[in-house]
Scaffold this active site. Sequence first.
Site, PDB file in Angstrom:
ATOM      1  N   CYS A   1       0.819  -1.223   0.000  1.00 43.98           N
ATOM      2  CA  CYS A   1       0.000   0.000   0.000  1.00 43.98           C
ATOM      3  C   CYS A   1       0.847   1.265   0.000  1.00 43.98           C
ATOM      4  O   CYS A   1       0.331   2.362  -0.210  1.00 43.98           O
ATOM      5  CB  CYS A   1      -0.947  -0.008   1.191  1.00 43.98           C
ATOM      6  SG  CYS A   1      -2.146  -1.340   1.071  1.00 43.98           S
TER       7      CYS A   1
ATOM      8  N   HIS B   1      -3.497   7.213   2.187  1.00 44.47           N
ATOM      9  CA  HIS B   1      -3.846   5.901   1.650  1.00 44.47           C
ATOM     10  C   HIS B   1      -5.244   5.521   2.150  1.00 44.47           C
ATOM     11  O   HIS B   1      -5.578   5.733   3.320  1.00 44.47           O
ATOM     12  CB  HIS B   1      -2.809   4.876   2.100  1.00 44.47           C
ATOM     13  CG  HIS B   1      -3.207   3.460   1.799  1.00 44.47           C
ATOM     14  ND1 HIS B   1      -3.566   3.058   0.539  1.00 44.47           N
ATOM     15  CD2 HIS B   1      -3.326   2.365   2.603  1.00 44.47           C
ATOM     16  CE1 HIS B   1      -3.890   1.774   0.575  1.00 44.47           C
ATOM     17  NE2 HIS B   1      -3.762   1.334   1.814  1.00 44.47           N
TER      18      HIS B   1
ATOM     19  N   ASN C   1     -10.152  -0.168  -0.809  1.00 46.23           N
ATOM     20  CA  ASN C   1      -8.692  -0.106  -0.758  1.00 46.23           C
ATOM     21  C   ASN C   1      -8.129  -0.732  -2.033  1.00 46.23           C
ATOM     22  O   ASN C   1      -8.184  -1.949  -2.201  1.00 46.23           O
ATOM     23  CB  ASN C   1      -8.214  -0.856   0.493  1.00 46.23           C
ATOM     24  CG  ASN C   1      -6.699  -0.828   0.666  1.00 46.23           C
ATOM     25  OD1 ASN C   1      -5.969  -0.424  -0.234  1.00 46.23           O
ATOM     26  ND2 ASN C   1      -6.244  -1.272   1.821  1.00 46.23           N
TER      27      ASN C   1
HETATM   28  O1  UT7 Z   1      -4.047  -1.273   3.287  1.00 47.03           O
HETATM   29  C1  UT7 Z   1      -2.951  -1.560   4.060  1.00 47.03           C
HETATM   30  C2  UT7 Z   1      -3.120  -2.262   5.285  1.00 47.03           C
HETATM   31  N1  UT7 Z   1      -4.436  -2.618   5.726  1.00 47.03           N
HETATM   32  C3  UT7 Z   1      -5.081  -1.892   6.623  1.00 47.03           C
HETATM   33  O2  UT7 Z   1      -4.637  -0.833   7.003  1.00 47.03           O
HETATM   34  C4  UT7 Z   1      -6.343  -2.470   7.225  1.00 47.03           C
HETATM   35  C5  UT7 Z   1      -6.285  -2.445   8.709  1.00 47.03           C
HETATM   36  N2  UT7 Z   1      -7.355  -3.111   9.401  1.00 47.03           N
HETATM   37  C6  UT7 Z   1      -8.681  -2.774   9.294  1.00 47.03           C
HETATM   38  O3  UT7 Z   1      -9.053  -1.925   8.506  1.00 47.03           O
HETATM   39  C7  UT7 Z   1      -9.646  -3.404  10.251  1.00 47.03           C
HETATM   40  O4  UT7 Z   1      -8.931  -4.114  11.216  1.00 47.03           O
HETATM   41  C8  UT7 Z   1     -10.696  -4.360   9.591  1.00 47.03           C
HETATM   42  C9  UT7 Z   1     -11.676  -3.546   8.761  1.00 47.03           C
HETATM   43  C10 UT7 Z   1      -9.992  -5.375   8.742  1.00 47.03           C
HETATM   44  C11 UT7 Z   1     -11.474  -5.043  10.675  1.00 47.03           C
HETATM   45  O5  UT7 Z   1     -12.087  -4.094  11.516  1.00 47.03           O
HETATM   46  P1  UT7 Z   1     -11.919  -4.190  13.096  1.00 47.03           P
HETATM   47  O6  UT7 Z   1     -12.693  -3.082  13.650  1.00 47.03           O
HETATM   48  O7  UT7 Z   1     -10.456  -4.243  13.406  1.00 47.03           O
HETATM   49  O8  UT7 Z   1     -12.627  -5.556  13.408  1.00 47.03           O
HETATM   50  P2  UT7 Z   1     -12.058  -6.807  14.219  1.00 47.03           P
HETATM   51  O9  UT7 Z   1     -11.145  -7.593  13.362  1.00 47.03           O
HETATM   52  O10 UT7 Z   1     -11.580  -6.337  15.546  1.00 47.03           O
HETATM   53  O11 UT7 Z   1     -13.376  -7.614  14.432  1.00 47.03           O
HETATM   54  C12 UT7 Z   1     -14.442  -7.127  15.278  1.00 47.03           C
HETATM   55  C13 UT7 Z   1     -15.601  -8.110  15.188  1.00 47.03           C
HETATM   56  C14 UT7 Z   1     -15.195  -9.568  15.312  1.00 47.03           C
HETATM   57  O12 UT7 Z   1     -16.232 -10.242  15.989  1.00 47.03           O
HETATM   58  P3  UT7 Z   1     -16.105 -10.611  17.541  1.00 47.03           P
HETATM   59  O13 UT7 Z   1     -14.887 -11.440  17.657  1.00 47.03           O
HETATM   60  O14 UT7 Z   1     -15.991  -9.285  18.236  1.00 47.03           O
HETATM   61  O15 UT7 Z   1     -17.387 -11.324  17.805  1.00 47.03           O
HETATM   62  C15 UT7 Z   1     -15.117 -10.038  13.893  1.00 47.03           C
HETATM   63  O16 UT7 Z   1     -15.327 -11.423  13.768  1.00 47.03           O
HETATM   64  O17 UT7 Z   1     -16.199  -7.994  13.883  1.00 47.03           O
HETATM   65  C16 UT7 Z   1     -16.236  -9.274  13.258  1.00 47.03           C
HETATM   66  N3  UT7 Z   1     -16.065  -9.077  11.822  1.00 47.03           N
HETATM   67  C17 UT7 Z   1     -17.107  -8.833  11.016  1.00 47.03           C
HETATM   68  N4  UT7 Z   1     -18.425  -8.692  11.223  1.00 47.03           N
HETATM   69  C18 UT7 Z   1     -19.214  -8.427  10.176  1.00 47.03           C
HETATM   70  C19 UT7 Z   1     -14.936  -9.119  11.098  1.00 47.03           C
HETATM   71  N5  UT7 Z   1     -15.206  -8.865   9.816  1.00 47.03           N
HETATM   72  C20 UT7 Z   1     -16.553  -8.703   9.735  1.00 47.03           C
HETATM   73  C21 UT7 Z   1     -17.423  -8.411   8.669  1.00 47.03           C
HETATM   74  N6  UT7 Z   1     -18.737  -8.278   8.933  1.00 47.03           N
HETATM   75  N7  UT7 Z   1     -16.986  -8.257   7.394  1.00 47.03           N
END
Ligand code: UT7
Length: 334
Positions: free
Chosen positions: A121, A261, A291
């Site tokens: 990225c 980004h 992204n």
């Molecule tokens: O581009 C270069 C590098 N990449 C980035 O910079 C991306 C960085 N990371 C992110 O943008 C975020 O971490 C994500 C968008 C990937 C995930 O968001 P988050 O707020 O960090 O969610 P999380 O992984 O902490 O998950 C929170 C909850 C989990 O459920 P529990 O364990 O709390 O019950 C996940 O299983 O949300 C759940 N979850 C979803 N729910 C509905 C994860 N993905 C989804 C989804 N829909 N698509």
Amino acid sequence: MNYINAGPIKAAITGLGAYVPNDKLTNADLEEMVDTNDEWIVSRTGIRERRILKDPTKGTSFMAIKAAEDLLQKKNVSPSQIDMVIVATITPDMNVAATAAQVATQIGAVNAFAYDLQAACSGFLYGMSTASSMIASGRYKKILLIGADKMSSIVDYDDRATCIIFGDGAGAALFEASDSGFGWEDEYLRSDGSGRKFLNIRAGGSLHPTSADTVRNKMHNLYQDGKTVFKYAVSEMSNATEQIIQRNSIDTKNLKYLVPHQANKRIIDATAKRINLPKEKVMNNIEKYGNTTAATLPLLLNDYEEKLSPGDKLIFAAFGGGFTWGAAYMTWAY
Ligand code: UT7
């Protein structure tokens, strides 16, 4: 103070081009594919839809060529004048045979040399540093830098944590010597290889060559520990941006735009908040493209091109796989 362009030649972006595929992948489409919903995706990422290059016979070069042709046509530049073509990408057409060479040949850049740059990225940000330095060296006059990624070719559409974020697209910028005094001012670029365990495609390289096992275990898909990457992205993009502001004595009141980004709206907002920047000074198009990895920065510039004037102060910031990250300061030249 000018840290980078100590020499007499300053590089500037003098033209832009872009291409995104017509097909859209909306949050409603994703609701049909994985256990997710529009409300979660919008509130956690800011994304509503992404573009997808559906034609299975076309790779990243297809989009890169379209973006380059858009630029050449808008600028009325002959491809034979291009000295160098750089394609920043993590989704090259093939692992061997640079996508940039294919792009250069297909657009008619017969006098150019071409290679790919892989910094995930941060690819376009690093590429701007390379292109600016090559121009500042005086050895090359016209450099085409393209950021292009067909993320749909590496995303696992069963993995709801990654498939909601990424989209396909390409953007191109022409670098030339500045005739206005505006252009590339400063850069702060860093990397940390210990981050590769959090964001990677594990197989297909020399460490884990392709085998039946690597295919079965989905080791050719993009893996991301989202939470960890998120944490590093917020902290390092903010730090890099602050470094650039401090050492160039930039008053953020006089900053035209932060060009961040587009990985996650919350990362963008956190970076802007760290430097007290109101949201109208933050370029943003994540809602419609998601992204697109190396394509986010040129797609932003292309979308905001009409709003830019000579002398406008821009700060770019990015974070990505590797880890790679940084920020850069540019004064807009046209
Ligand atoms: O581009 C270069 C590098 N990449 C980035 O910079 C991306 C960085 N990371 C992110 O943008 C975020 O971490 C994500 C968008 C990937 C995930 O968001 P988050 O707020 O960090 O969610 P999380 O992984 O902490 O998950 C929170 C909850 C989990 O459920 P529990 O364990 O709390 O019950 C996940 O299983 O949300 C759940 N979850 C979803 N729910 C509905 C994860 N993905 C989804 C989804 N829909 N698509």
